[in-house]
Design a protein around this motif. Sequence first.
Motif, mmCIF file in Angstrom:
data_model
loop_
_atom_site.group_PDB
_atom_site.id
_atom_site.type_symbol
_atom_site.label_atom_id
_atom_site.label_comp_id
_atom_site.label_asym_id
_atom_site.label_seq_id
_atom_site.Cartn_x
_atom_site.Cartn_y
_atom_site.Cartn_z
ATOM 1 N N PRO A 29 3.326 -4.810 -6.789
ATOM 2 C CA PRO A 29 2.536 -3.318 -5.907
ATOM 3 C C PRO A 29 1.750 -3.098 -7.857
ATOM 4 O O PRO A 29 1.916 -3.396 -8.191
ATOM 5 C CB PRO A 29 3.806 -2.281 -5.755
ATOM 6 C CG PRO A 29 4.858 -2.791 -6.380
ATOM 7 C CD PRO A 29 4.720 -4.297 -6.320
ATOM 8 N N GLY A 30 0.321 -2.532 -7.781
ATOM 9 C CA GLY A 30 -0.218 -1.457 -8.232
ATOM 10 C C GLY A 30 0.619 -0.784 -8.923
ATOM 11 O O GLY A 30 1.228 -0.048 -8.665
ATOM 12 N N ASP A 31 -0.310 0.284 -9.877
ATOM 13 C CA ASP A 31 0.215 0.853 -10.404
ATOM 14 C C ASP A 31 0.124 2.441 -9.158
ATOM 15 O O ASP A 31 1.440 3.091 -9.927
ATOM 16 C CB ASP A 31 -0.642 1.651 -11.900
ATOM 17 C CG ASP A 31 -0.407 0.265 -13.161
ATOM 18 O OD1 ASP A 31 0.063 -0.627 -12.530
ATOM 19 O OD2 ASP A 31 -1.355 -0.107 -14.187
ATOM 20 N N GLU A 32 -0.531 2.315 -8.308
ATOM 21 C CA GLU A 32 -0.419 3.494 -8.291
ATOM 22 C C GLU A 32 0.417 3.474 -7.307
ATOM 23 O O GLU A 32 1.152 4.696 -7.122
ATOM 24 C CB GLU A 32 -1.822 3.787 -6.837
ATOM 25 C CG GLU A 32 -1.788 4.301 -5.829
ATOM 26 C CD GLU A 32 -2.929 4.581 -4.853
ATOM 27 O OE1 GLU A 32 -2.648 5.598 -4.083
ATOM 28 O OE2 GLU A 32 -4.307 3.842 -5.037
ATOM 29 N N LYS A 77 5.251 -10.841 -3.947
ATOM 30 C CA LYS A 77 3.749 -9.490 -4.382
ATOM 31 C C LYS A 77 4.768 -8.203 -5.132
ATOM 32 O O LYS A 77 6.111 -8.059 -5.199
ATOM 33 C CB LYS A 77 3.086 -8.946 -2.864
ATOM 34 C CG LYS A 77 3.256 -10.006 -1.999
ATOM 35 C CD LYS A 77 2.803 -9.525 -0.066
ATOM 36 C CE LYS A 77 1.636 -10.038 0.035
ATOM 37 N NZ LYS A 77 1.339 -9.159 1.373
ATOM 38 N N ASN A 102 0.700 -1.321 -0.092
ATOM 39 C CA ASN A 102 0.041 0.194 0.080
ATOM 40 C C ASN A 102 1.067 1.365 -0.067
ATOM 41 O O ASN A 102 1.641 0.775 0.170
ATOM 42 C CB ASN A 102 -1.453 -0.322 1.139
ATOM 43 C CG ASN A 102 -0.076 0.375 2.659
ATOM 44 O OD1 ASN A 102 0.945 0.479 2.732
ATOM 45 N ND2 ASN A 102 -1.601 -0.791 3.441
#
Length: 118
Positions: free
Chosen positions: A77-80, A75, A54
């Motif tokens: 992470p997402g684009d954000e 893991k 996050n």
Amino acid sequence: MKLSEIIEILKAQVICDSDLSLDYEIKTACGSDMMSDALAFVKDQGMLLTGLLNPQSVRTAEMLDMKCIAFVRGKIPGDEIIKLAKDRGIALLSTKYRMFTACGRLYSKGLGGGCDEE
């Protein structure tokens, strides 16, 4: 330890290099999924190993002047989060190793934790 060595030791995928040179020297690291612990106890660390996906992981690294985050357990992470890290000049890696193993591999190759006991 050079960033390139860390990538090799962790068999890590580079998610975002943020223009950080592979020759960038990282002297210490810490591993934590609790960003409050990192903020309370970490000083002068060059990289963070975490499973926390996050924005707080990036913001914590930024506050502690860390230049690299390695996400454990494969893991991604997402684009954000990737954009946030790139904007802040923080490189992102992903390793399939669990936290304990990733930290142990780096420690056994000479990367310290920055503690006075070492």
